[in-house]
Design a protein around this motif. Structure first.
Motif, PDB file in Angstrom:
ATOM      1  N   GLU A 179      -9.098   6.583  -2.056  1.00 25.43           N
ATOM      2  CA  GLU A 179      -8.309   7.027  -2.250  1.00 25.43           C
ATOM      3  C   GLU A 179      -7.434   6.500  -3.400  1.00 25.43           C
ATOM      4  OE1 GLU A 179      -4.859   9.306  -1.830  1.00 25.43           O
ATOM      5  OE2 GLU A 179      -7.671   9.725  -1.412  1.00 25.43           O
ATOM      6  N   ALA A 180      -7.604   4.739  -2.426  1.00 31.55           N
ATOM      7  CA  ALA A 180      -6.133   4.081  -3.260  1.00 31.55           C
ATOM      8  C   ALA A 180      -6.495   4.279  -5.171  1.00 31.55           C
ATOM      9  CB  ALA A 180      -6.306   2.033  -3.401  1.00 31.55           C
ATOM     10  N   ILE A 181      -7.589   4.227  -6.191  1.00 31.65           N
ATOM     11  CA  ILE A 181      -8.372   4.307  -7.296  1.00 31.65           C
ATOM     12  C   ILE A 181      -7.660   5.956  -7.194  1.00 31.65           C
ATOM     13  CG2 ILE A 181      -9.650   4.998  -8.629  1.00 31.65           C
ATOM     14  CD1 ILE A 181     -11.678   2.623  -7.008  1.00 31.65           C
ATOM     15  N   ARG A 182      -8.213   6.691  -6.815  1.00 31.33           N
ATOM     16  CA  ARG A 182      -7.386   8.067  -6.563  1.00 31.33           C
ATOM     17  C   ARG A 182      -6.210   7.883  -7.166  1.00 31.33           C
ATOM     18  NH1 ARG A 182     -11.820   9.793  -3.223  1.00 31.33           N
ATOM     19  NH2 ARG A 182     -10.648   9.933  -1.487  1.00 31.33           N
ATOM     20  N   PHE A 183      -5.312   7.315  -5.968  1.00 35.96           N
ATOM     21  CA  PHE A 183      -4.048   7.513  -6.124  1.00 35.96           C
ATOM     22  C   PHE A 183      -3.368   6.907  -8.160  1.00 35.96           C
ATOM     23  CE2 PHE A 183      -0.055   4.755  -5.800  1.00 35.96           C
ATOM     24  CZ  PHE A 183       1.027   5.709  -5.655  1.00 35.96           C
ATOM     25  N   GLN A 184      -3.909   5.942  -8.066  1.00 36.77           N
ATOM     26  CA  GLN A 184      -3.052   5.614  -9.135  1.00 36.77           C
ATOM     27  C   GLN A 184      -4.027   6.303 -10.604  1.00 36.77           C
ATOM     28  OE1 GLN A 184      -4.281   1.138  -9.800  1.00 36.77           O
ATOM     29  NE2 GLN A 184      -2.875   0.293  -8.185  1.00 36.77           N
ATOM     30  N   GLN A 185      -4.833   6.783 -10.318  1.00 35.82           N
ATOM     31  CA  GLN A 185      -5.237   7.742 -11.184  1.00 35.82           C
ATOM     32  C   GLN A 185      -4.261   8.551 -11.357  1.00 35.82           C
ATOM     33  OE1 GLN A 185      -9.750   9.007  -9.991  1.00 35.82           O
ATOM     34  NE2 GLN A 185     -10.468   6.732 -11.411  1.00 35.82           N
ATOM     35  N   THR A 186      -3.744   9.296 -10.022  1.00 39.16           N
ATOM     36  CA  THR A 186      -3.085  10.666 -10.338  1.00 39.16           C
ATOM     37  C   THR A 186      -1.697  10.423 -10.723  1.00 39.16           C
ATOM     38  OG1 THR A 186      -4.289  11.899  -8.320  1.00 39.16           O
ATOM     39  CG2 THR A 186      -1.940  12.113  -8.479  1.00 39.16           C
ATOM     40  N   THR A 206       0.971  -1.415   0.024  1.00 40.12           N
ATOM     41  CA  THR A 206       0.312   0.017  -0.135  1.00 40.12           C
ATOM     42  C   THR A 206       0.855   1.349  -0.037  1.00 40.12           C
ATOM     43  OG1 THR A 206      -1.579  -1.699   1.340  1.00 40.12           O
ATOM     44  CG2 THR A 206      -1.515   1.628   1.364  1.00 40.12           C
ATOM     45  N   PRO A 207       0.718   2.548  -1.025  1.00 37.35           N
ATOM     46  CA  PRO A 207       1.420   3.711  -1.277  1.00 37.35           C
ATOM     47  C   PRO A 207       1.055   3.839   0.976  1.00 37.35           C
ATOM     48  CG  PRO A 207       0.137   3.207  -2.990  1.00 37.35           C
ATOM     49  CD  PRO A 207      -0.625   2.322  -2.083  1.00 37.35           C
ATOM     50  N   ALA A 208       2.346   4.833   0.818  1.00 39.06           N
ATOM     51  CA  ALA A 208       1.878   5.730   2.127  1.00 39.06           C
ATOM     52  C   ALA A 208       0.831   6.857   2.069  1.00 39.06           C
ATOM     53  CB  ALA A 208       3.734   6.600   2.465  1.00 39.06           C
ATOM     54  N   PRO A 209       0.527   6.970   0.634  1.00 38.67           N
ATOM     55  CA  PRO A 209      -0.982   8.191   0.702  1.00 38.67           C
ATOM     56  C   PRO A 209      -1.992   7.156   1.223  1.00 38.67           C
ATOM     57  CG  PRO A 209       0.729   8.613  -1.145  1.00 38.67           C
ATOM     58  CD  PRO A 209       1.257   7.499  -0.205  1.00 38.67           C
ATOM     59  N   VAL A 212     -17.355  -8.299 -18.813  1.00 34.56           N
ATOM     60  CA  VAL A 212     -17.003  -9.591 -18.205  1.00 34.56           C
ATOM     61  C   VAL A 212     -17.853 -10.126 -18.077  1.00 34.56           C
ATOM     62  CG1 VAL A 212     -16.353 -11.056 -16.874  1.00 34.56           C
ATOM     63  CG2 VAL A 212     -14.897  -8.661 -16.576  1.00 34.56           C
ATOM     64  N   GLY A 213     -19.591 -10.056 -17.606  1.00 35.84           N
ATOM     65  CA  GLY A 213     -20.647 -10.390 -18.219  1.00 35.84           C
ATOM     66  C   GLY A 213     -20.968 -12.070 -16.917  1.00 35.84           C
ATOM     67  N   ALA A 214     -19.554 -12.047 -16.246  1.00 32.12           N
ATOM     68  CA  ALA A 214     -19.975 -12.936 -14.821  1.00 32.12           C
ATOM     69  C   ALA A 214     -21.519 -13.239 -14.578  1.00 32.12           C
ATOM     70  CB  ALA A 214     -18.664 -12.828 -14.597  1.00 32.12           C
ATOM     71  N   ASP A 215     -21.835 -13.884 -13.570  1.00 28.50           N
ATOM     72  CA  ASP A 215     -23.360 -13.815 -12.864  1.00 28.50           C
ATOM     73  C   ASP A 215     -22.182 -13.238 -11.291  1.00 28.50           C
ATOM     74  OD1 ASP A 215     -25.249 -15.075 -14.552  1.00 28.50           O
ATOM     75  OD2 ASP A 215     -23.938 -17.254 -14.218  1.00 28.50           O
ATOM     76  N   PHE A 216     -21.454 -13.803 -10.862  1.00 26.74           N
ATOM     77  CA  PHE A 216     -20.554 -13.426 -10.024  1.00 26.74           C
ATOM     78  C   PHE A 216     -19.052 -13.718 -10.124  1.00 26.74           C
ATOM     79  CE2 PHE A 216     -23.594 -16.594  -8.728  1.00 26.74           C
ATOM     80  CZ  PHE A 216     -24.570 -16.404  -8.354  1.00 26.74           C
ATOM     81  N   TYR A 217     -18.805 -12.392  -9.229  1.00 28.14           N
ATOM     82  CA  TYR A 217     -16.986 -12.195 -10.125  1.00 28.14           C
ATOM     83  C   TYR A 217     -16.572 -11.613  -8.156  1.00 28.14           C
ATOM     84  CZ  TYR A 217     -13.136 -10.104 -12.125  1.00 28.14           C
ATOM     85  OH  TYR A 217     -11.836 -10.193 -12.395  1.00 28.14           O
ATOM     86  N   GLY A 218     -15.751 -12.468  -8.331  1.00 30.25           N
ATOM     87  CA  GLY A 218     -15.100 -11.558  -5.796  1.00 30.25           C
ATOM     88  C   GLY A 218     -13.390 -11.275  -6.837  1.00 30.25           C
ATOM     89  N   ALA A 219     -13.341 -10.509  -5.747  1.00 30.29           N
ATOM     90  CA  ALA A 219     -11.835  -9.775  -6.618  1.00 30.29           C
ATOM     91  C   ALA A 219     -11.319  -9.238  -4.211  1.00 30.29           C
ATOM     92  CB  ALA A 219     -12.183  -9.242  -7.477  1.00 30.29           C
ATOM     93  N   ASN A 220     -10.068  -8.973  -4.823  1.00 26.30           N
ATOM     94  CA  ASN A 220      -8.886  -8.682  -4.035  1.00 26.30           C
ATOM     95  C   ASN A 220      -8.948  -6.959  -4.757  1.00 26.30           C
ATOM     96  OD1 ASN A 220      -9.159 -10.257  -2.339  1.00 26.30           O
ATOM     97  ND2 ASN A 220      -6.729 -11.205  -3.066  1.00 26.30           N
ATOM     98  N   LEU A 221      -8.649  -5.801  -3.736  1.00 27.21           N
ATOM     99  CA  LEU A 221      -8.215  -5.194  -3.559  1.00 27.21           C
ATOM    100  C   LEU A 221      -7.143  -4.188  -3.409  1.00 27.21           C
ATOM    101  CD1 LEU A 221     -11.725  -3.278  -3.018  1.00 27.21           C
ATOM    102  CD2 LEU A 221     -10.571  -4.094  -5.711  1.00 27.21           C
ATOM    103  N   HIS A 222      -6.537  -5.545  -2.130  1.00 26.10           N
ATOM    104  CA  HIS A 222      -4.982  -4.814  -1.083  1.00 26.10           C
ATOM    105  C   HIS A 222      -3.658  -5.569  -2.686  1.00 26.10           C
ATOM    106  CE1 HIS A 222      -5.965  -9.106  -0.761  1.00 26.10           C
ATOM    107  NE2 HIS A 222      -4.451 -10.046  -0.566  1.00 26.10           N
ATOM    108  N   LYS A 223      -4.357  -5.707  -3.285  1.00 25.79           N
ATOM    109  CA  LYS A 223      -3.463  -6.846  -4.018  1.00 25.79           C
ATOM    110  C   LYS A 223      -2.790  -5.537  -5.509  1.00 25.79           C
ATOM    111  CE  LYS A 223      -3.428 -11.202  -3.997  1.00 25.79           C
ATOM    112  NZ  LYS A 223      -2.947 -12.312  -3.433  1.00 25.79           N
ATOM    113  N   TRP A 224      -3.412  -5.803  -6.663  1.00 28.82           N
ATOM    114  CA  TRP A 224      -2.864  -5.308  -7.636  1.00 28.82           C
ATOM    115  C   TRP A 224      -3.494  -3.155  -8.043  1.00 28.82           C
ATOM    116  CZ3 TRP A 224       1.455  -6.162  -9.869  1.00 28.82           C
ATOM    117  CH2 TRP A 224       1.964  -7.738  -9.635  1.00 28.82           C
ATOM    118  N   LEU A 225      -4.372  -2.713  -7.318  1.00 29.66           N
ATOM    119  CA  LEU A 225      -4.718  -1.465  -6.771  1.00 29.66           C
ATOM    120  C   LEU A 225      -4.082  -2.078  -5.314  1.00 29.66           C
ATOM    121  CD1 LEU A 225      -7.192   0.210  -7.757  1.00 29.66           C
ATOM    122  CD2 LEU A 225      -8.546  -0.606  -5.750  1.00 29.66           C
ATOM    123  N   CYS A 226      -3.869  -1.723  -4.647  1.00 31.35           N
ATOM    124  CA  CYS A 226      -2.630  -1.334  -3.838  1.00 31.35           C
ATOM    125  C   CYS A 226      -3.801  -0.359  -3.005  1.00 31.35           C
ATOM    126  CB  CYS A 226      -2.005  -0.149  -3.786  1.00 31.35           C
ATOM    127  SG  CYS A 226      -0.901  -1.208  -5.570  1.00 31.35           S
TER     128      CYS A 226
END
Length: 380
Positions: free
Chosen positions: A272-279, A25-28, A201-215
């Motif tokens: 905030e993680a989304i904003r960090f990557q967009q920025t 996770t980035p410091a901000p 994607v069109g999946a009926d169900f989709y589960g994911a982690n946000l702590h990995k590549w979204l940071c």
């Protein structure tokens, strides 16, 4: 991309090539996470008793926009393993039913299905998918060889854990819908590593982690369900959202969002993680990391004299797996790389193959690739 290294809290003495396991996770973003925790502790009753629904709705809307869907179609969960458990335990599977997966799935999720199969009497099938991966059409046809009239659900990784392959889940979901088969996608490695639009994607169900590549901070993940199948899901933890005294607009959210008193700071930090990557122009970061993965894959294969797991580099993103010589002792190699060289990288045993899986994030550089190659030349 080197400028991003200053934002991360990674130990400067470690060459960290294992973002894929737990992320970083980035410091901000981490500061935002801690600020939410302080806000909670400043007035717990105000935070959890009066503001909870509003705060979670805002964080859920931000996530849904990022994922290309509606806020009522997603709920926050702590990780993808929990998301898979919600779906697997809700579906009324029994004797005569089949759940189809590949042999590239993540071990924890395989265990969920095997546990329930033994308990409930359905059959869990791991269809072998041979390497190297060639075309999307060939992959889909290979999977469909095991489809039968008893197939109730296809369970599939978007990006596989052991082999780091980006699978054509959209085509699988479209064909499964046509054939009347439900789909559940394990997207543990997808958000942040590849562009993700859940409606496409069109999946009926989709589960994911946000702590990995979204940071995002550890403990942030989500479960998505199409509106047409949300009523199939039962709450894994029954709490105040069941028979809600003040129901929200979505029973799906009511049932699965509130699980009793818990720290929701990780969820609230996702915007905030989304904003960090967009920025920081994350499309460019992804491309740079993919270039590093291509370089690593090429030179490690050259060093080890092994064939590629992929026919081209479109099959992987920021994470890539390379076959190692058969005589390698995986545990010894992993320990040696860390203790002698301070390189953090997983060495994996999978289907009688030995693999090194190398991950690249915004804090990595070509220097890390070269240092890994230098170490491998000494220990192999």
């Amino acid at each position: 991309m080197n400028t991003l290294k200053r934002y991360f809290l990674i130990d400067a003495g470690v060459t960290f090539l294992n973002h894929g396991s737990f992320g970083a996770t980035p410091a901000p973003v981490f500061r935002a996470y801690q600020n939410w925790q302080r806000e909670l502790e400043r007035q717990p009753v105000e935070f959890l008793g009066r503001r909870y629904s509003e705060l979670m709705a805002g964080a859920r809307q931000s996530l849904a926009t990022y994922l290309g869907t509606r806020a009522d179609n997603v709920v926050y969960v702590t990780n993808v393993t929990l998301a898979v458990n919600i779906v697997a335990r809700s579906l009324k599977l029994g004797p005569g039913d089949e759940v189809l997966a590949t042999d590239h799935e993540y071990g924890a999720c395989d265990r969920v299905w095997r546990f329930l199969a033994r308990k409930q009497g359905f059959t869990y099938i791991n269809q072998p998918v041979p390497l190297p991966l060639t075309t999307e059409a060939a992959f889909v046809e290979c999977l469909w060889q095991r489809i039968t009239p008893r197939t109730r659900l296809i369970f599939l990784s978007h990006i596989t854990s052991p082999t780091a392959a980006i699978l054509p889940v959209g085509e699988v979901c479209r064909r499964a819908r046509r054939d009347g088969i439900l789909t559940l996608v394990d997207g543990a490695h997808a958000p942040g590593q590849i562009p993700l639009d859940l409606e496409v994607v069109g999946a009926d169900f989709y589960g994911a982690n946000l702590h990995k590549w979204l940071c995002a901070p550890k403990g942030a993940g989500f479960l998505y369900a199409r509106p047409e199948v949300q009523d199939l899901l039962e709450p894994l933890i029954v709490s105040w959202g069941y028979e809600a005294e003040t129901p929200g607009a979505s029973r799906f959210v009511d049932y699965h969002e509130y699980q009793g008193t818990r720290d929701i700071a990780a969820f609230l930090s996702v915007p905030e993680a989304i904003r960090f990557q967009q920025t920081h122009d994350w499309d460019a970061v992804r491309r740079a990391c993919h270039d590093l993965a291509c370089q690593a894959e090429h030179y490690i294969r050259e060093l080890c004299g092994q064939p590629s797991l992929y026919c081209n580099d479109s099959w992987f993103g920021q994470m890539v797996s390379v076959r190692l010589p058969d005589e390698i002792a995986p545990d010894s190699l992993k320990t040696g790389l860390y203790e002698e060289f301070r390189i953090e990288v997983p060495i994996i045993k999978w289907n009688n193959l030995k693999l090194i899986r190398v991950s690249f994030q915004g804090y990595n550089s070509y220097r890390d690739v070269n240092y890994l190659l230098k170490a491998l030349r000494q220990v192999l």
